[in-house]
Design a protein around this motif. Structure first.
Motif, PDB file in Angstrom:
ATOM      1  N   ASP A   1      26.028 195.010 -12.094  1.00  0.00           N
ATOM      2  CA  ASP A   1      26.348 194.903 -10.747  1.00  0.00           C
ATOM      3  C   ASP A   1      25.460 195.092  -9.397  1.00  0.00           C
ATOM      4  OD1 ASP A   1      28.713 195.707  -9.335  1.00  0.00           O
ATOM      5  OD2 ASP A   1      27.505 197.462  -8.799  1.00  0.00           O
TER       6      ASP A   1
ATOM      7  N   ASP B   1      26.826 194.678  -6.329  1.00  0.00           N
ATOM      8  CA  ASP B   1      27.767 195.323  -4.680  1.00  0.00           C
ATOM      9  C   ASP B   1      28.600 196.086  -4.774  1.00  0.00           C
ATOM     10  OD1 ASP B   1      30.032 193.704  -7.071  1.00  0.00           O
ATOM     11  OD2 ASP B   1      30.733 192.886  -5.528  1.00  0.00           O
TER      12      ASP B   1
ATOM     13  N   ASP C   1      33.270 191.768  -5.960  1.00  0.00           N
ATOM     14  CA  ASP C   1      34.323 191.324  -7.768  1.00  0.00           C
ATOM     15  C   ASP C   1      34.732 192.034  -8.118  1.00  0.00           C
ATOM     16  OD1 ASP C   1      32.820 193.551  -7.914  1.00  0.00           O
ATOM     17  OD2 ASP C   1      31.310 192.159  -9.967  1.00  0.00           O
TER      18      ASP C   1
ATOM     19  N   ASP D   1      28.637 191.805 -12.621  1.00  0.00           N
ATOM     20  CA  ASP D   1      29.163 191.324 -11.892  1.00  0.00           C
ATOM     21  C   ASP D   1      30.068 190.032 -12.644  1.00  0.00           C
ATOM     22  OD1 ASP D   1      27.765 192.332  -8.836  1.00  0.00           O
ATOM     23  OD2 ASP D   1      25.814 191.272  -9.229  1.00  0.00           O
TER      24      ASP D   1
ATOM     25  N   ILE E   1      28.007 184.608  -7.430  1.00  0.00           N
ATOM     26  CA  ILE E   1      27.882 186.193  -7.964  1.00  0.00           C
ATOM     27  C   ILE E   1      27.824 186.527  -6.858  1.00  0.00           C
ATOM     28  CG2 ILE E   1      27.822 185.562 -10.131  1.00  0.00           C
ATOM     29  CD1 ILE E   1      24.943 186.075  -9.471  1.00  0.00           C
TER      30      ILE E   1
END
Length: 295
Positions: free
Chosen positions: A189, A191, A196, A202, A211
């Motif tokens: 990950d 973010d 997402d 991700d 992405i």
């Protein structure tokens, strides 16, 4: 504007009668002595003089204060005259100025009958190509190449399922990149799930399947609403174009075009698939299924 007051004064006289009184001489005794005789010198008082007052000046009538009082106050203020009117200048007649409509609002015909594209998708891809023709003129990005990627990634946002501003009507998410799907990379990950929706790994988002890390690096506002949203077809198309053109690539060159597409998916089968759809949209035909290898 400053106000100029006159010294306050009263024109009228208070409510009384002015009486003009004459001077009344009184007896004056002048005592004088001759220097030699010492005899007092006496002058008798004259008779009083009755004052004579002309009747027309005997009284002055009191003037009543004007009513209401406010106009009197205002009368003491300096009020400048209004300025002269501005001259009216009549401009010569001229042709009306055309207001440019955003490119993506123009109705755009879809590709030929053999390979159709939703009009909204053609508008999004054409808009991105037009912008990049100005911003990156050496890239030579055709809208049909974006169409090929959009077809492979999401079938043009599920067949054009977007609103009038290009926002997808339902989320478009790829699989979690956690290694559970063969052939997919493992991407932890980046973010915290902001784009997402998941916080462990991700996954690709939106109609052009970015992405989160790549989206943040190339995100663009394609529809001019002040925001870059991966779930908006116009924003995603322009971002994809910027991604393909990055590094000064010239997509008229077959080798550089292949290099650009491999950025999306490091697979020659993917490149072949995208280019087959691009050729179909460019020519109005339909790709043969033999040209569409599995991804």
């Amino acid at each position: 504007m400053g106000r100029h007051r006159k010294a306050s004064g009263r024109n009228g006289v208070r409510g009384s009668v002015i009486v003009l009184t004459g001077l009344v001489p009184t007896a004056v005794s002048a005592v004088g002595a001759g220097l030699d005789s010492g005899v007092p010198n006496t002058v008798e008082a004259a008779a009083p003089i009755e004052p004579t007052i002309p009747m027309e000046f005997a009284t002055v009538p009191v003037q009543a204060a004007p009513e209401p009082f406010e106009p009197l106050r205002m009368a003491t203020e300096y009020v400048p005259p209004p300025p002269p009117p501005e001259p009216v200048v009549v401009a010569p007649a001229s042709a009306p100025v055309a207001v440019e409509t955003p490119t993506w609002r123009h109705p755009v015909a879809a590709a030929g009958p053999g390979a159709t594209v939703p009009e909204v998708a053609v508008a999004a891809y054409s808009n991105a190509a037009d912008i990049l023709a100005k911003d990156s003129p050496g890239c030579h990005l055709p809208w049909t190449l974006l169409g090929g990627i959009g077809r492979v990634e999401s079938d043009h946002a599920y067949g054009g399922s977007v609103d009038e501003n290009g926002a997808t009507l339902r989320p478009i998410h790829g699989p979690s990149l956690d290694g559970s799907t063969a052939g997919n990379a493992v991407i932890a990950d980046t973010d915290d799930g902001a784009l997402d929706g998941i916080a462990d790994y991700d996954r690709a988002v939106g109609p052009m399947q970015f992405i989160p890390g790549t989206w943040r690096a190339y995100a663009a506002d394609g529809n001019g609403d002040g925001a870059a949203d991966p779930d908006n077809l116009f924003d995603a198309a322009l971002t994809a174009g910027r991604y393909l053109c990055a590094g000064g690539l010239d997509l008229d060159d077959p080798d550089q075009r292949t290099k650009a597409i491999l950025r999306y998916n490091n697979s020659m089968a993917y490149v072949t698939n995208v280019l087959a759809w691009e050729a179909a949209y460019r020519t109005g035909g339909a790709p043969s299924w033999s040209e569409l290898p599995p991804i």
